[in-house]
Design an enzyme around this catalytic site. Sequence first.
Site, PDB file in Angstrom:
ATOM      1  N   ARG A  90      34.713  49.651  43.374  1.00  0.00           N
ATOM      2  CA  ARG A  90      33.494  49.871  43.505  1.00  0.00           C
ATOM      3  C   ARG A  90      32.606  49.632  42.045  1.00  0.00           C
ATOM      4  O   ARG A  90      33.225  50.286  41.183  1.00  0.00           O
ATOM      5  CB  ARG A  90      32.907  51.123  44.390  1.00  0.00           C
ATOM      6  CG  ARG A  90      33.387  51.511  45.436  1.00  0.00           C
ATOM      7  CD  ARG A  90      32.792  52.648  45.994  1.00  0.00           C
ATOM      8  NE  ARG A  90      31.756  52.122  46.830  1.00  0.00           N
ATOM      9  CZ  ARG A  90      30.833  53.038  47.425  1.00  0.00           C
ATOM     10  NH1 ARG A  90      30.952  54.051  47.400  1.00  0.00           N
ATOM     11  NH2 ARG A  90      29.662  52.366  48.148  1.00  0.00           N
ATOM     12  N   VAL A  91      31.560  48.907  41.874  1.00  0.00           N
ATOM     13  CA  VAL A  91      31.025  49.014  40.699  1.00  0.00           C
ATOM     14  C   VAL A  91      29.941  50.134  40.587  1.00  0.00           C
ATOM     15  O   VAL A  91      29.305  50.641  41.470  1.00  0.00           O
ATOM     16  CB  VAL A  91      29.972  47.718  40.845  1.00  0.00           C
ATOM     17  CG1 VAL A  91      29.077  47.511  39.452  1.00  0.00           C
ATOM     18  CG2 VAL A  91      30.863  46.517  41.067  1.00  0.00           C
ATOM     19  N   ASN A 106      37.672  50.285  31.928  1.00  0.00           N
ATOM     20  CA  ASN A 106      38.190  49.749  33.095  1.00  0.00           C
ATOM     21  C   ASN A 106      39.288  48.433  32.658  1.00  0.00           C
ATOM     22  O   ASN A 106      39.278  48.032  31.496  1.00  0.00           O
ATOM     23  CB  ASN A 106      37.259  48.914  33.753  1.00  0.00           C
ATOM     24  CG  ASN A 106      37.537  48.058  35.077  1.00  0.00           C
ATOM     25  OD1 ASN A 106      38.439  48.607  35.709  1.00  0.00           O
ATOM     26  ND2 ASN A 106      37.100  46.910  35.134  1.00  0.00           N
ATOM     27  N   HIS A 108      41.059  44.858  33.793  1.00  0.00           N
ATOM     28  CA  HIS A 108      40.589  43.636  34.757  1.00  0.00           C
ATOM     29  C   HIS A 108      41.725  42.543  34.614  1.00  0.00           C
ATOM     30  O   HIS A 108      42.006  42.309  33.238  1.00  0.00           O
ATOM     31  CB  HIS A 108      39.350  43.063  34.582  1.00  0.00           C
ATOM     32  CG  HIS A 108      38.758  42.002  35.165  1.00  0.00           C
ATOM     33  ND1 HIS A 108      38.517  42.276  36.652  1.00  0.00           N
ATOM     34  CD2 HIS A 108      39.064  40.572  35.149  1.00  0.00           C
ATOM     35  CE1 HIS A 108      38.346  41.034  37.394  1.00  0.00           C
ATOM     36  NE2 HIS A 108      38.696  39.975  36.479  1.00  0.00           N
ATOM     37  N   ASP A 140      30.221  48.810  31.561  1.00  0.00           N
ATOM     38  CA  ASP A 140      28.809  48.780  31.354  1.00  0.00           C
ATOM     39  C   ASP A 140      28.016  48.691  32.807  1.00  0.00           C
ATOM     40  O   ASP A 140      28.608  48.778  33.656  1.00  0.00           O
ATOM     41  CB  ASP A 140      28.029  47.691  30.121  1.00  0.00           C
ATOM     42  CG  ASP A 140      28.467  46.457  30.637  1.00  0.00           C
ATOM     43  OD1 ASP A 140      28.773  46.218  31.758  1.00  0.00           O
ATOM     44  OD2 ASP A 140      28.079  45.845  29.757  1.00  0.00           O
ATOM     45  N   GLU A 173      49.617  44.479  32.269  1.00  0.00           N
ATOM     46  CA  GLU A 173      48.265  45.562  32.250  1.00  0.00           C
ATOM     47  C   GLU A 173      48.945  46.811  32.029  1.00  0.00           C
ATOM     48  O   GLU A 173      48.586  47.702  31.239  1.00  0.00           O
ATOM     49  CB  GLU A 173      47.563  45.732  33.618  1.00  0.00           C
ATOM     50  CG  GLU A 173      47.026  44.379  34.000  1.00  0.00           C
ATOM     51  CD  GLU A 173      46.589  44.330  35.557  1.00  0.00           C
ATOM     52  OE1 GLU A 173      46.159  45.764  35.949  1.00  0.00           O
ATOM     53  OE2 GLU A 173      46.544  43.484  36.294  1.00  0.00           O
TER      54      GLU A 173
HETATM   55  C1  GRF Z   1      44.756  45.624  38.659  1.00  0.00           C
HETATM   56  O1  GRF Z   1      45.295  44.169  38.930  1.00  0.00           O
HETATM   57  C2  GRF Z   1      43.592  45.741  37.924  1.00  0.00           C
HETATM   58  O2  GRF Z   1      43.454  45.007  36.579  1.00  0.00           O
HETATM   59  C3  GRF Z   1      42.437  45.910  39.068  1.00  0.00           C
HETATM   60  O3  GRF Z   1      43.007  46.174  40.264  1.00  0.00           O
HETATM   61  C4  GRF Z   1      44.395  46.032  40.147  1.00  0.00           C
HETATM   62  C5  GRF Z   1      44.671  47.593  40.457  1.00  0.00           C
HETATM   63  O4  GRF Z   1      46.256  47.600  40.701  1.00  0.00           O
HETATM   64  N1  GRF Z   1      41.432  46.212  38.500  1.00  0.00           N
HETATM   65  P1  GRF Z   1      46.962  49.217  40.722  1.00  0.00           P
HETATM   66  O5  GRF Z   1      46.043  49.903  41.786  1.00  0.00           O
HETATM   67  O6  GRF Z   1      46.537  49.727  39.383  1.00  0.00           O
HETATM   68  O7  GRF Z   1      48.414  48.772  41.007  1.00  0.00           O
END
Ligand code: GRF
Length: 205
Positions: A90-91, A106, A108, A140, A173
């Site tokens: 959610r934003v 966050n 992404h 933001d 990530e």
């Molecule tokens: C990840 O790809 C993250 O970058 C994005 O949502 C996904 C979440 O994956 N915002 P997880 O639930 O952390 O495995």
Amino acid sequence: MRTAVLASGRGSNFKALLEASKKEDLPIEIVAVGSDQPRAAALGLAKEFGIPTGVFSIRDYPQRQAQEEELLIWMRKHRVELLLLAGYMRVLGSEFIQQANFPILNIHPSLLPSFPGLHAQRQALEYGVKVSGCTVHFVDEGLDSGPIILQEAVPVLAEDTEDSLSQRILEAEHRLYPKAVRLLVSGCVRRVGRRVQILQQEGLE
Ligand code: GRF
């Protein structure tokens, strides 16, 4: 630093952050995990580790503002000093962001500002980029538009599917998010307008 995590799904980024915090190479304590999805796997993982959880489902709060007011109250109760979004779908509204007196980060799965929003990996494949990756940024009021702290590039291979690319980006990530949080809590992150400077400190990559 007392940290809350919001996650809507499987929670692999939450797990990476939690593991890093347990190994003492990330000086945060995850004190609360919240979700808008009662069945989010992230909640189960939090419970296994005895971390308090909160569910703020859209069903219970049809109005976003009411949901976010409750979220803020809950975070204040847990004396949260840092909020990490980890797959929170959610934003956050501008009132929440303005009232939160702690940084919100966050992650992404693209090199922003390319491919914000949903299905970033699919967007990258369909566009035909040769390099994608992931981005950790301050939150933001826009969609995936806040100042960028760190990015890691991941090559897009000719044979990639959405799944294979997503998997390689996810591995990046899990490295990048703890690294960015470590820099922030070590005082190595300075915001100058939209630009984020990373100040070097001994012992930190
Ligand atoms: C990840 O790809 C993250 O970058 C994005 O949502 C996904 C979440 O994956 N915002 P997880 O639930 O952390 O495995």
